[in-house]
Design a protein around this motif. Structure first.
Motif, PDB file in Angstrom:
ATOM      1  N   LEU A  70       0.823  -1.210   0.000  1.00  0.00           N
ATOM      2  CA  LEU A  70       0.000   0.000   0.000  1.00  0.00           C
ATOM      3  C   LEU A  70       0.860   1.266   0.000  1.00  0.00           C
ATOM      4  CD1 LEU A  70      -2.918   1.129   0.309  1.00  0.00           C
ATOM      5  CD2 LEU A  70      -2.565   0.979   2.771  1.00  0.00           C
ATOM      6  N   THR A  71       1.827   1.334   0.910  1.00  0.00           N
ATOM      7  CA  THR A  71       2.629   2.556   1.024  1.00  0.00           C
ATOM      8  C   THR A  71       3.701   2.670  -0.059  1.00  0.00           C
ATOM      9  OG1 THR A  71       4.084   1.539   2.682  1.00  0.00           O
ATOM     10  CG2 THR A  71       2.184   2.838   3.492  1.00  0.00           C
ATOM     11  N   SER A  72       3.932   1.599  -0.799  1.00  0.00           N
ATOM     12  CA  SER A  72       4.848   1.717  -1.942  1.00  0.00           C
ATOM     13  C   SER A  72       4.158   2.391  -3.129  1.00  0.00           C
ATOM     14  CB  SER A  72       5.378   0.343  -2.355  1.00  0.00           C
ATOM     15  OG  SER A  72       4.368  -0.418  -3.006  1.00  0.00           O
ATOM     16  N   ARG A  73       2.835   2.452  -3.094  1.00  0.00           N
ATOM     17  CA  ARG A  73       2.069   3.055  -4.198  1.00  0.00           C
ATOM     18  C   ARG A  73       1.468   4.411  -3.837  1.00  0.00           C
ATOM     19  NH1 ARG A  73       3.514  -1.777  -5.241  1.00  0.00           N
ATOM     20  NH2 ARG A  73       3.071  -2.797  -7.210  1.00  0.00           N
ATOM     21  N   TYR A  74       1.193   4.620  -2.542  1.00  0.00           N
ATOM     22  CA  TYR A  74       0.503   5.839  -2.094  1.00  0.00           C
ATOM     23  C   TYR A  74       1.221   6.423  -0.889  1.00  0.00           C
ATOM     24  CZ  TYR A  74      -2.792   3.638  -5.164  1.00  0.00           C
ATOM     25  OH  TYR A  74      -3.341   3.036  -6.259  1.00  0.00           O
ATOM     26  N   GLU A  75       1.182   7.734  -0.766  1.00  0.00           N
ATOM     27  CA  GLU A  75       1.840   8.436   0.326  1.00  0.00           C
ATOM     28  C   GLU A  75       1.219   8.041   1.666  1.00  0.00           C
ATOM     29  OE1 GLU A  75       4.461  10.498   0.144  1.00  0.00           O
ATOM     30  OE2 GLU A  75       4.552  10.129  -2.014  1.00  0.00           O
ATOM     31  N   SER A  76       2.049   7.675   2.617  1.00  0.00           N
ATOM     32  CA  SER A  76       1.537   7.253   3.916  1.00  0.00           C
ATOM     33  C   SER A  76       0.801   8.384   4.634  1.00  0.00           C
ATOM     34  CB  SER A  76       2.652   6.695   4.793  1.00  0.00           C
ATOM     35  OG  SER A  76       3.659   7.660   4.982  1.00  0.00           O
ATOM     36  N   ALA A  77       1.145   9.637   4.358  1.00  0.00           N
ATOM     37  CA  ALA A  77       0.459  10.770   4.982  1.00  0.00           C
ATOM     38  C   ALA A  77      -1.003  10.855   4.550  1.00  0.00           C
ATOM     39  CB  ALA A  77       1.177  12.073   4.653  1.00  0.00           C
ATOM     40  N   GLN A  78      -1.338  10.258   3.416  1.00  0.00           N
ATOM     41  CA  GLN A  78      -2.723  10.289   2.934  1.00  0.00           C
ATOM     42  C   GLN A  78      -3.535   9.074   3.379  1.00  0.00           C
ATOM     43  OE1 GLN A  78      -1.235  11.449  -1.163  1.00  0.00           O
ATOM     44  NE2 GLN A  78      -3.204  12.494  -1.056  1.00  0.00           N
ATOM     45  N   LEU A  79      -2.890   8.138   4.033  1.00  0.00           N
ATOM     46  CA  LEU A  79      -3.558   6.936   4.531  1.00  0.00           C
ATOM     47  C   LEU A  79      -4.325   7.293   5.802  1.00  0.00           C
ATOM     48  CD1 LEU A  79      -3.875   3.817   4.385  1.00  0.00           C
ATOM     49  CD2 LEU A  79      -1.788   3.674   5.752  1.00  0.00           C
ATOM     50  N   SER A  80      -5.655   7.168   5.771  1.00  0.00           N
ATOM     51  CA  SER A  80      -6.430   7.518   6.960  1.00  0.00           C
ATOM     52  C   SER A  80      -6.922   6.296   7.723  1.00  0.00           C
ATOM     53  CB  SER A  80      -7.603   8.437   6.604  1.00  0.00           C
ATOM     54  OG  SER A  80      -8.502   7.795   5.747  1.00  0.00           O
ATOM     55  N   SER A  81      -6.927   5.116   7.107  1.00  0.00           N
ATOM     56  CA  SER A  81      -7.256   3.893   7.838  1.00  0.00           C
ATOM     57  C   SER A  81      -6.693   2.685   7.099  1.00  0.00           C
ATOM     58  CB  SER A  81      -8.775   3.737   8.015  1.00  0.00           C
ATOM     59  OG  SER A  81      -9.396   3.453   6.773  1.00  0.00           O
ATOM     60  N   PHE A  82      -6.421   1.631   7.876  1.00  0.00           N
ATOM     61  CA  PHE A  82      -5.935   0.377   7.326  1.00  0.00           C
ATOM     62  C   PHE A  82      -6.326  -0.722   8.299  1.00  0.00           C
ATOM     63  CE2 PHE A  82      -1.986  -2.457   6.778  1.00  0.00           C
ATOM     64  CZ  PHE A  82      -2.581  -3.220   5.794  1.00  0.00           C
ATOM     65  N   THR A  83      -7.153  -1.627   7.868  1.00  0.00           N
ATOM     66  CA  THR A  83      -7.578  -2.743   8.705  1.00  0.00           C
ATOM     67  C   THR A  83      -7.230  -4.051   8.014  1.00  0.00           C
ATOM     68  OG1 THR A  83      -9.788  -2.820   7.713  1.00  0.00           O
ATOM     69  CG2 THR A  83      -9.517  -1.430   9.668  1.00  0.00           C
ATOM     70  N   THR A  84      -7.055  -5.090   8.813  1.00  0.00           N
ATOM     71  CA  THR A  84      -6.724  -6.403   8.268  1.00  0.00           C
ATOM     72  C   THR A  84      -7.531  -7.476   8.969  1.00  0.00           C
ATOM     73  OG1 THR A  84      -4.457  -5.682   7.833  1.00  0.00           O
ATOM     74  CG2 THR A  84      -4.847  -8.046   7.854  1.00  0.00           C
ATOM     75  N   ARG A  85      -7.943  -8.458   8.183  1.00  0.00           N
ATOM     76  CA  ARG A  85      -8.625  -9.646   8.708  1.00  0.00           C
ATOM     77  C   ARG A  85      -7.762 -10.853   8.343  1.00  0.00           C
ATOM     78  NH1 ARG A  85     -13.558 -12.984   6.711  1.00  0.00           N
ATOM     79  NH2 ARG A  85     -14.081 -14.028   8.649  1.00  0.00           N
ATOM     80  N   PHE A  86      -7.358 -11.623   9.342  1.00  0.00           N
ATOM     81  CA  PHE A  86      -6.542 -12.806   9.119  1.00  0.00           C
ATOM     82  C   PHE A  86      -7.463 -13.974   8.814  1.00  0.00           C
ATOM     83  CE2 PHE A  86      -4.276 -10.020  12.103  1.00  0.00           C
ATOM     84  CZ  PHE A  86      -3.206  -9.694  11.288  1.00  0.00           C
ATOM     85  N   GLU A  87      -7.228 -14.632   7.682  1.00  0.00           N
ATOM     86  CA  GLU A  87      -8.160 -15.654   7.198  1.00  0.00           C
ATOM     87  C   GLU A  87      -7.544 -17.035   7.056  1.00  0.00           C
ATOM     88  OE1 GLU A  87     -10.347 -14.378   3.735  1.00  0.00           O
ATOM     89  OE2 GLU A  87     -10.197 -12.288   4.346  1.00  0.00           O
ATOM     90  N   GLY A  88      -6.244 -17.120   6.961  1.00  0.00           N
ATOM     91  CA  GLY A  88      -5.601 -18.408   6.744  1.00  0.00           C
ATOM     92  C   GLY A  88      -4.158 -18.366   7.193  1.00  0.00           C
ATOM     93  N   VAL A  89      -3.492 -19.475   7.000  1.00  0.00           N
ATOM     94  CA  VAL A  89      -2.113 -19.638   7.451  1.00  0.00           C
ATOM     95  C   VAL A  89      -1.180 -19.677   6.243  1.00  0.00           C
ATOM     96  CG1 VAL A  89      -0.546 -21.275   8.569  1.00  0.00           C
ATOM     97  CG2 VAL A  89      -2.805 -20.847   9.547  1.00  0.00           C
TER      98      VAL A  89
END
Length: 135
Positions: A70-89
């Motif tokens: 995500l941050t390799s493509r978009y400026e981290s200063a513009q990131l207002s939220s980031f959530t993750t759901r773990f689904e597998g191993v």
């Protein structure tokens, strides 16, 4: 910020990347840095006894890899939220495929879905990020 967020169609893929497999040394270094010393990540005999074919990659390490995409493509200063759901191993030595898709956009922000899967398409983790758009 990438112009893709302003011009891409909803549903379009913004990025696709094959992630290098984690090595046991990567897991050991992450465990030491994070304090996450669960033997499922570090001890093959323990992982086998628990029913896994090999060591398990830390979920938070997978999340970090998604965040790096995500941050390799978009400026981290513009990131207002980031959530993750773990689904597998994800097992040590398994490569992964990371993708980002534009799922919604307003005048102020774009909503991106991030997905991590094995090469055969088994889901490992999914996430959502909101990127503020320049007005």
């Amino acid at each position: 910020m990438s112009a893709d967020l302003l011009t891409a169609e909803i549903g379009s893929e913004l990025a696709r990347e094959t992630g290098d497999p984690c090595r046991p040394e990567d897991l050991r270094r992450y465990a030491e840095a994070s304090g996450e010393l669960n033997p499922l990540h570090l001890d093959r005999d323990f992982a086998h006894a628990a029913g896994f074919d090999d060591l398990i990659v830390h979920g938070m390490l997978n999340m970090a890899r998604m965040g790096r995409l995500l941050t390799s493509r978009y400026e981290s200063a513009q990131l207002s939220s980031f959530t993750t759901r773990f689904e597998g191993v994800l097992l040590v030595g398994q490569p992964s495929v990371l993708t980002m898709q534009l799922v919604a956009r307003t005048d102020a922000a774009a909503e991106i879905e991030i997905l991590m899967c094995t090469l055969d398409g088994r889901r490992i983790a999914s996430g959502r990020a909101t990127i503020r758009l320049a007005v």
